[in-house]
Motif scaffolding. Structure first.
Motif, short mmCIF file in Angstrom:
data_model
loop_
_atom_site.label_atom_id
_atom_site.label_comp_id
_atom_site.label_asym_id
_atom_site.label_seq_id
_atom_site.Cartn_x
_atom_site.Cartn_y
_atom_site.Cartn_z
N ASN A 328 0.83 -1.21 0.00
CA ASN A 328 0.00 0.00 0.00
C ASN A 328 0.87 1.26 0.00
N GLU A 329 0.23 2.41 -0.02
CA GLU A 329 0.97 3.67 -0.14
C GLU A 329 1.82 3.96 1.09
N GLU A 330 1.49 3.34 2.23
CA GLU A 330 2.32 3.50 3.43
C GLU A 330 3.51 2.55 3.42
N GLY A 331 3.61 1.71 2.41
CA GLY A 331 4.73 0.78 2.32
C GLY A 331 4.52 -0.53 3.03
N HIS A 332 3.28 -0.82 3.45
CA HIS A 332 3.01 -2.06 4.17
C HIS A 332 2.61 -3.17 3.21
N ASN A 340 -4.82 -9.53 4.85
CA ASN A 340 -4.46 -8.69 5.99
C ASN A 340 -3.20 -7.88 5.69
N LEU A 341 -3.13 -6.68 6.27
CA LEU A 341 -1.91 -5.91 6.20
C LEU A 341 -0.89 -6.48 7.18
N LEU A 342 0.37 -6.43 6.79
CA LEU A 342 1.47 -6.90 7.63
C LEU A 342 2.39 -5.72 7.90
N PRO A 343 1.99 -4.83 8.83
CA PRO A 343 2.71 -3.57 9.00
C PRO A 343 4.04 -3.68 9.74
N VAL A 478 11.15 -10.55 7.99
CA VAL A 478 9.92 -11.00 8.63
C VAL A 478 8.86 -9.91 8.48
N PHE A 479 7.71 -10.27 7.92
CA PHE A 479 6.57 -9.37 7.83
C PHE A 479 5.45 -9.99 8.66
#
Length: 708
Positions: A328-332, A340-343, A478-479
């Motif tokens: 995504n635009e936040e780099g996640h 799911n996002l892996l922030p 690791v994400f």
């Protein structure tokens, strides 16, 4: 990467890149590919010399897509498609607001960024492009006035060393280099063909497995990049054992007039032409099963080189597929399994070293010597663990190495993980248990990925190369959806010396790189001489071919914030006392600069004075460091040579005579008898022709002091 001073000088002359010149050295590695036939035909032209109004992108998105030229880099062009689908990724690779043709600030140079070994690096090129008959001969856009593909390809070729180095590769590698994320490949042939299945139950399971993979990633189809590769193209003329890669432009489900649903894929061939007939080619029977309006709309989307396939054709005609994880635009990173996002992200670098940390696969008795890492999960969460090995090619500044096949580029690597209750554990007992997660097998891939849902606690990870003793550097990433941390389980340092003979002495030197003062960067920069210098002397001639000096440079930074470090050793001319970097080339170097906690070099140096000069790659990188310097000492072993022995005997006889005559009154009869016997024995030994044994216990101290 090395930047060039000429480009920002403000002069009116257009930039010409000295590191990647417009000649054969930038085109060819060894002339082993078909482009070697172009050796005398290529000229280098700037975009404004090729067309009147060059632009970076075309207003028509379809015309901005890549078309393959005479270079076999379809794998790279397929990865480029992800940039057109995600503007924030394009802006990362090609920073916006760079002056283009017609701009008063245009100087003929362009800056690109690529993700390499855990970090984004800058590659600067001039815009002179290889042409044949005044037209681009390698990759270009479908729009003849758009040049982003040709310029990006040149920057990527510079990163690898030459255009020829881009001949044949893996889509997954280019996707990671362009996004900094993850990409995975699946072999469709692993699922088997229906005619080879033994039972209807197995047939159903295999078909279900294929369908499940596509169903899982279908919701992410607009944000991820999907490509497909094949070795058999009707009329394609591909080289034997060489994949041809294509891009999945879109895939969707449509309803037939009979009420059923069919999944369709629009494929784009980088060659710019359709390769297959079939149910969904123009006029094919498949279109008649759809509503005419829907069929007309879908066929109108097909641009040059596009063709449609249904799911059955897609799975049967391609050998493997490659998918990049959305970012995504936040780099996640976004999971392709759950959405799911892996922030949370962490990484750590390491290496396999022969005889120390390259223990091979679990079949090997030395498996436990492989690098060991701790993964700590603070709470339950989804986790992706990537093991990425560094390729065997060097950056363009050092000259590339030959890469003919995937097996030559990559070791067969694997990753295993065990859940442990706490950090105090029995290693051999743990490794004898089945791992909680592991790669299916050791694979000749640059990167392998583990996915799972992990409970809170500690996990032991062992990355390995299948063959014991094989050497390479690696990066673990690791994400995770929840907080996690990664650290190395430190193994004891190997004992010096490397050669069991002799003695070694080690000294530890501390220093700092200070911004605008003593952080001069590598030898690529004129400020290199500003780096700290440490003088040392080699007093003993090396016993060839033994090593006599070992230097280790360790930086005092966290694993997630490392600088690329290295060092050079210079010989100080006889009679000079200054501590500045000599103008001559170093006699030994620990390069290229690496993103690791420490780098080491063992070498054989003759007698003399030397300087060790540690540096970061770029100037003005402030930080502390420690240098461990070990030197071998060749001590003389005394075996009571006759000449030396007679001297010691004379000393010993005089001592014993003095003690005997001066101390007679204080000795008992027994002690007097013993002293007389010793004196008589020593007198006899004095005249003996062979003196291979030590004189007596009381002379040991005299011998040691004499030698010292």
């Amino acid at each position: 990467m090395k930047s060039s001073e000429k480009m920002d000088c403000g002069c009116s002359a257009l930039f010409e890149d000295p590191d990647f010149p417009s000649d054969d050295s930038s085109l060819f590695l060894d002339g082993s590919t078909p482009i070697s036939r172009l050796q005398d035909q290529i000229t280098w032209l700037r975009p404004q010399e090729i067309c009147q109004t060059p632009v970076f992108f075309s207003d028509n998105i379809n015309l901005s897509h890549a078309k393959q030229g005479l270079l076999g880099d379809c794998w790279f062009l397929c990865a480029c498609a992800v940039l057109l689908k995600n503007k924030h990724l394009m802006d990362k690779v090609f920073p916006p607001d760079q002056p283009l043709w017609g701009d008063s600030k245009y100087r003929g140079s362009f800056h690109f960024h690529f993700w390499v070994k855990g970090h984004w690096i800058e590659v600067i090129i001039d815009d002179r492009l290889p042409c044949v008959d005044s037209a681009l001969c390698f990759s270009h856009c479908h729009a003849p006035s758009a040049f982003w593909v040709a310029l990006l390809e040149k920057a990527y070729a510079k990163l690898h060393g030459s255009y020829e180095q881009l001949w044949a590769g893996q889509v997954s590698e280019a996707l990671v280099d362009l996004t900094g994320g993850l990409a995975e490949s699946w072999s469709l042939s692993d699922f088997g063909s229906e005619d080879k299945l033994d039972t209807p139950e197995e047939n159903y399971k295999q078909r279900r497995r294929k369908r499940l993979d596509l169903d899982t990633i279908y919701p992410l189809r607009t944000t991820c990049a999907l490509s497909c590769s094949t070795q058999s193209i009707p009329g394609g003329g591909s080289e034997p054992d060489q994949h041809h890669s294509m891009t999945v432009m879109e895939w969707l489900e449509v309803k037939t007039v009979g009420g059923s649903r069919v999944r369709l894929f629009r494929i784009r061939n980088p060659w710019g032409r359709c390769c297959w007939g079939g149910t969904w080619t123009e006029g094919g029977a498949g279109w008649r099963s759809l509503d005419p309006a829907d069929a007309s709309d879908l066929q109108a989307r097909a641009a040059q080189g596009d063709f449609w396939l249904d799911e059955t054709e897609f799975l049967s005609r391609f050998d493997d597929v490659t998918l990049s994880y959305p970012i995504n635009e936040e780099g996640h990173l976004q999971s392709i399994y759950t959405g799911n996002l892996l922030p949370h992200c962490c990484h750590i670098a390491g290496r396999w070293v022969k005889g120390l940390s390259s223990g091979g696969s679990r079949n090997s008795t030395s498996y436990s010597s492989n690098p060991k890492l701790w993964l700590k999960m603070s709470e339950k969460g989804e986790v992706l663990v990537s093991l990425l090995q560094h390729r065997k090619w060097r950056p363009y500044s050092d000259g590339p190495l030959k890469d003919d096949t995937r097996h030559q580029r990559h070791q067969a690597i694997g990753l295993h993980m065990w859940k442990v209750e706490k950090k105090r554990f029995n290693l051999s007992r743990t490794l004898n248990k089945p791992p909680c997660a592991s790669t299916h097998c050791h694979a000749h891939q640059r990167e392998v990925v583990l996915h799972g849902q992990l409970e809170p606690g500690h996990y032991l990870m062992l990355p390995s190369i299948y063959q014991p003793g094989a050497e390479a550097r690696f990066l673990i990433r690791v994400f995770s959806s929840s907080s996690s941390s990664l650290s190395a389980l430190r193994s004891p340092a190997p004992l010096l010396p490397l050669n069991p003979d002799g003695e070694w002495e080690t000294s530890h030197l501390r220093g700092s790189w200070v911004e605008r003062s003593s952080a001069g960067g590598s030898r690529n920069f004129p400020s290199h001489g500003q780096n700290p210098c440490f003088r040392f002397t080699v007093c003993d001639e090396p016993v060839k071919p033994s090593l006599n000096v070992k230097v280790t440079l360790r930086q005092s930074r966290t694993d997630s914030d490392l600088f690329p470090i290295g060092f050079h050793i210079y010989k100080i001319p006889a009679g000079e006392q200054n501590h500045s970097v000599p103008s001559e080339d170093p006699v030994a170097s620990c390069v290229p600069h690496c993103y690791t906690q420490d780098v080491s070099l063992s070498c054989s140096l003759p007698l003399g004075a030397y300087l060790v000069v540690p540096s970061t790659y770029q100037p003005d990188c402030a930080g502390d460091f420690t240098i461990s310097l070990s030197r071998r000492i060749n001590r003389i072993v005394v075996k009571s040579q006759e000449k030396l022995g007679r001297v010691i005997q004379e000393i010993n006889l005089h001592l014993m005579e003095d003690q005997l005559h001066e101390g007679v009154s204080h000795l008992s009869d027994a002690k007097l008898t013993t002293a007389s016997a010793s004196l008589k024995w020593a007198a006899q030994l004095k005249d003996s022709p062979s003196l291979e044994t030590c004189v007596c216990t009381c002379t040991a101290t005299v011998c040691m002091n004499t030698v010292t």
